[in-house]
Design a protein around this motif. Structure first.
Motif, mmCIF file in Angstrom:
data_model
loop_
_atom_site.group_PDB
_atom_site.id
_atom_site.type_symbol
_atom_site.label_atom_id
_atom_site.label_comp_id
_atom_site.label_asym_id
_atom_site.label_seq_id
_atom_site.Cartn_x
_atom_site.Cartn_y
_atom_site.Cartn_z
ATOM 1 N N ARG A 29 -5.771 -7.104 -18.780
ATOM 2 C CA ARG A 29 -6.050 -7.411 -17.386
ATOM 3 C C ARG A 29 -4.799 -8.043 -16.767
ATOM 4 N NH1 ARG A 29 -10.356 -8.872 -20.393
ATOM 5 N NH2 ARG A 29 -9.615 -11.033 -20.500
ATOM 6 N N THR A 30 -4.226 -7.341 -15.785
ATOM 7 C CA THR A 30 -3.068 -7.830 -15.053
ATOM 8 C C THR A 30 -3.549 -8.306 -13.687
ATOM 9 O OG1 THR A 30 -1.560 -6.307 -16.177
ATOM 10 C CG2 THR A 30 -0.837 -7.221 -14.065
ATOM 11 N N VAL A 31 -3.275 -9.563 -13.359
ATOM 12 C CA VAL A 31 -3.767 -10.152 -12.105
ATOM 13 C C VAL A 31 -2.602 -10.376 -11.145
ATOM 14 C CG1 VAL A 31 -5.019 -12.069 -11.051
ATOM 15 C CG2 VAL A 31 -5.663 -11.279 -13.341
ATOM 16 N N LEU A 32 -2.751 -9.866 -9.934
ATOM 17 C CA LEU A 32 -1.752 -10.044 -8.878
ATOM 18 C C LEU A 32 -2.166 -11.183 -7.957
ATOM 19 C CD1 LEU A 32 -1.170 -6.308 -7.799
ATOM 20 C CD2 LEU A 32 -0.085 -7.567 -9.671
ATOM 21 N N LEU A 33 -1.243 -12.111 -7.717
ATOM 22 C CA LEU A 33 -1.491 -13.231 -6.821
ATOM 23 C C LEU A 33 -0.395 -13.301 -5.772
ATOM 24 C CD1 LEU A 33 -1.961 -14.640 -10.029
ATOM 25 C CD2 LEU A 33 -3.308 -16.060 -8.496
ATOM 26 N N GLY A 34 -0.696 -13.995 -4.696
ATOM 27 C CA GLY A 34 0.266 -14.184 -3.615
ATOM 28 C C GLY A 34 -0.471 -14.346 -2.300
ATOM 29 N N ARG A 35 0.218 -14.896 -1.340
ATOM 30 C CA ARG A 35 -0.401 -15.117 -0.039
ATOM 31 C C ARG A 35 -0.639 -13.787 0.674
ATOM 32 N NH1 ARG A 35 2.058 -20.817 2.124
ATOM 33 N NH2 ARG A 35 2.737 -21.613 0.095
ATOM 34 N N SER A 36 -1.434 -13.823 1.726
ATOM 35 C CA SER A 36 -1.674 -12.619 2.522
ATOM 36 C C SER A 36 -0.342 -12.082 3.035
ATOM 37 C CB SER A 36 -2.591 -12.945 3.708
ATOM 38 O OG SER A 36 -3.857 -13.361 3.243
ATOM 39 N N GLY A 37 -0.162 -10.775 2.912
ATOM 40 C CA GLY A 37 1.073 -10.154 3.347
ATOM 41 C C GLY A 37 2.167 -10.124 2.303
ATOM 42 N N SER A 38 1.860 -10.579 1.086
ATOM 43 C CA SER A 38 2.902 -10.609 0.048
ATOM 44 C C SER A 38 3.129 -9.249 -0.591
ATOM 45 C CB SER A 38 2.538 -11.636 -1.034
ATOM 46 O OG SER A 38 1.316 -11.289 -1.674
ATOM 47 N N GLY A 39 2.201 -8.298 -0.380
ATOM 48 C CA GLY A 39 2.396 -6.948 -0.894
ATOM 49 C C GLY A 39 1.448 -6.534 -2.002
ATOM 50 N N LYS A 40 0.444 -7.352 -2.284
ATOM 51 C CA LYS A 40 -0.465 -7.063 -3.401
ATOM 52 C C LYS A 40 -1.242 -5.763 -3.183
ATOM 53 C CE LYS A 40 -2.829 -10.858 -2.886
ATOM 54 N NZ LYS A 40 -2.201 -11.244 -1.604
ATOM 55 N N SER A 41 -1.896 -5.633 -2.047
ATOM 56 C CA SER A 41 -2.697 -4.440 -1.776
ATOM 57 C C SER A 41 -1.817 -3.203 -1.626
ATOM 58 C CB SER A 41 -3.540 -4.640 -0.505
ATOM 59 O OG SER A 41 -4.474 -5.690 -0.683
ATOM 60 N N THR A 42 -0.621 -3.380 -1.063
ATOM 61 C CA THR A 42 0.311 -2.264 -0.948
ATOM 62 C C THR A 42 0.675 -1.729 -2.326
ATOM 63 O OG1 THR A 42 1.243 -3.122 1.117
ATOM 64 C CG2 THR A 42 2.594 -1.577 -0.129
ATOM 65 N N LEU A 43 0.849 -2.631 -3.275
ATOM 66 C CA LEU A 43 1.171 -2.222 -4.647
ATOM 67 C C LEU A 43 0.063 -1.355 -5.230
ATOM 68 C CD1 LEU A 43 3.420 -2.609 -6.708
ATOM 69 C CD2 LEU A 43 2.255 -4.635 -7.527
ATOM 70 N N LEU A 44 -1.191 -1.737 -5.001
ATOM 71 C CA LEU A 44 -2.308 -0.920 -5.480
ATOM 72 C C LEU A 44 -2.295 0.457 -4.823
ATOM 73 C CD1 LEU A 44 -5.380 -3.352 -5.627
ATOM 74 C CD2 LEU A 44 -3.659 -2.877 -7.360
ATOM 75 N N ARG A 45 -2.027 0.506 -3.545
ATOM 76 C CA ARG A 45 -2.035 1.790 -2.830
ATOM 77 C C ARG A 45 -0.913 2.706 -3.305
ATOM 78 N NH1 ARG A 45 -2.974 -1.793 1.822
ATOM 79 N NH2 ARG A 45 -5.215 -1.803 2.258
ATOM 80 N N LEU A 46 0.197 2.131 -3.721
ATOM 81 C CA LEU A 46 1.287 2.942 -4.270
ATOM 82 C C LEU A 46 0.883 3.542 -5.618
ATOM 83 C CD1 LEU A 46 4.402 0.716 -3.469
ATOM 84 C CD2 LEU A 46 3.806 2.889 -2.401
ATOM 85 N N ILE A 47 0.212 2.758 -6.436
ATOM 86 C CA ILE A 47 -0.233 3.253 -7.742
ATOM 87 C C ILE A 47 -1.270 4.352 -7.567
ATOM 88 C CG2 ILE A 47 -1.465 2.604 -9.862
ATOM 89 C CD1 ILE A 47 -0.140 -0.170 -9.613
ATOM 90 N N ASN A 48 -2.103 4.223 -6.536
ATOM 91 C CA ASN A 48 -3.168 5.199 -6.268
ATOM 92 C C ASN A 48 -2.672 6.394 -5.439
ATOM 93 O OD1 ASN A 48 -5.784 5.883 -6.783
ATOM 94 N ND2 ASN A 48 -6.679 4.662 -5.144
#
Length: 227
Positions: A29-48
């Motif tokens: 389990r790899t957990v991504l953390l960071g404030r809003s706008g840090s790029g977490k959701s964008t990273l998921l969308r790139l993988i998908n």
């Protein structure tokens, strides 16, 4: 399982992600953390492959992501978003059956995540928040994907229900990428924690190494544990 090498993503002239090099180990389990706008959701969308990298490369099981058919790729990934994305005009059974390619029956799959079979013929508005969460996870697991990605799925839940859903994730034998703002949740769930700030990785490692980080973002998160 997944390897990102110097990945960047730009939106116009704005840099959203830059220089992302990250390995997502299989069956962890790899957990991504960071404030809003840090790029977490964008990273998921790139993988998908919902977004395309501006530069750099991503490999999935040692195969370049760009060479994998997007539909085939997405069938290999179970995804749960913060708003769940349940279809309001479909029952729980229909939500799961639409994607079902699992060795277990829909009823068995539902039971394995604590969703009573009597709830399968109800619509989302007839289910509690926790029951809707379980439907969303069952739907994500219905194709028996090797990878599960969850984008802040429990942020709206009360503490007791959130703990129950964390227990459910801990019981899954999957490669999981989990996005959260909650450090306690991250430390409970993650084999590996990845902190993002302004589209860059500022920490990547196991939870027990957090205290040794001098990064201001990591230190700010650590202070929340004392609140």
């Amino acid at each position: 399982m997944i390897l990102l090498n110097q990945v960047a993503f730009n939106r116009g002239t704005a840099s959203i992600l830059a220089g992302i090099t990250l390995e997502v180990p299989p069956n962890q389990r790899t957990v991504l953390l960071g404030r809003s706008g840090s790029g977490k959701s964008t990273l998921l969308r790139l993988i998908n492959r919902l977004l395309q990298t501006s530069s750099g490369s991503i490999t999935f099981n040692q195969k370049p992501l760009a060479e994998i058919d997007p539909l085939t790729l997405r069938r290999s990934i179970g995804f749960v978003s913060q708003n769940l994305g349940l279809f309001p005009h479909w029952t729980a059974r229909q939500q799961i059956t639409r994607f079902h390619h699992h060795k277990d029956s829909v009823e068995s799959l539902a039971a394995s995540i604590g969703l009573d079979s009597t709830l399968l013929d109800r619509y989302p508005h007839q289910l509690s928040g926790g029951q809707q969460q379980r439907v969303a996870i069952a739907r994500a697991l219905a194709s028996n994907p090797p990878l599960l990605m969850l984008d802040e799925p429990f942020s709206a839940l009360d503490p007791i229900l959130r703990r129950e859903m964390q227990d459910l994730i801990l019981a899954l034998d999957k490669t999981i990428i989990f996005v959260t703002h909650d450090l306690r949740e991250a430390m409970r769930l993650g084999h590996k924690l990845v902190f993002l700030r302004d589209g860059k990785i500022v920490f990547s490692g196991p939870p027990h190494e957090l205290q040794s980080s001098n990064d201001t973002e990591v230190q700010a998160y650590l202070r929340t544990l004392n609140q």
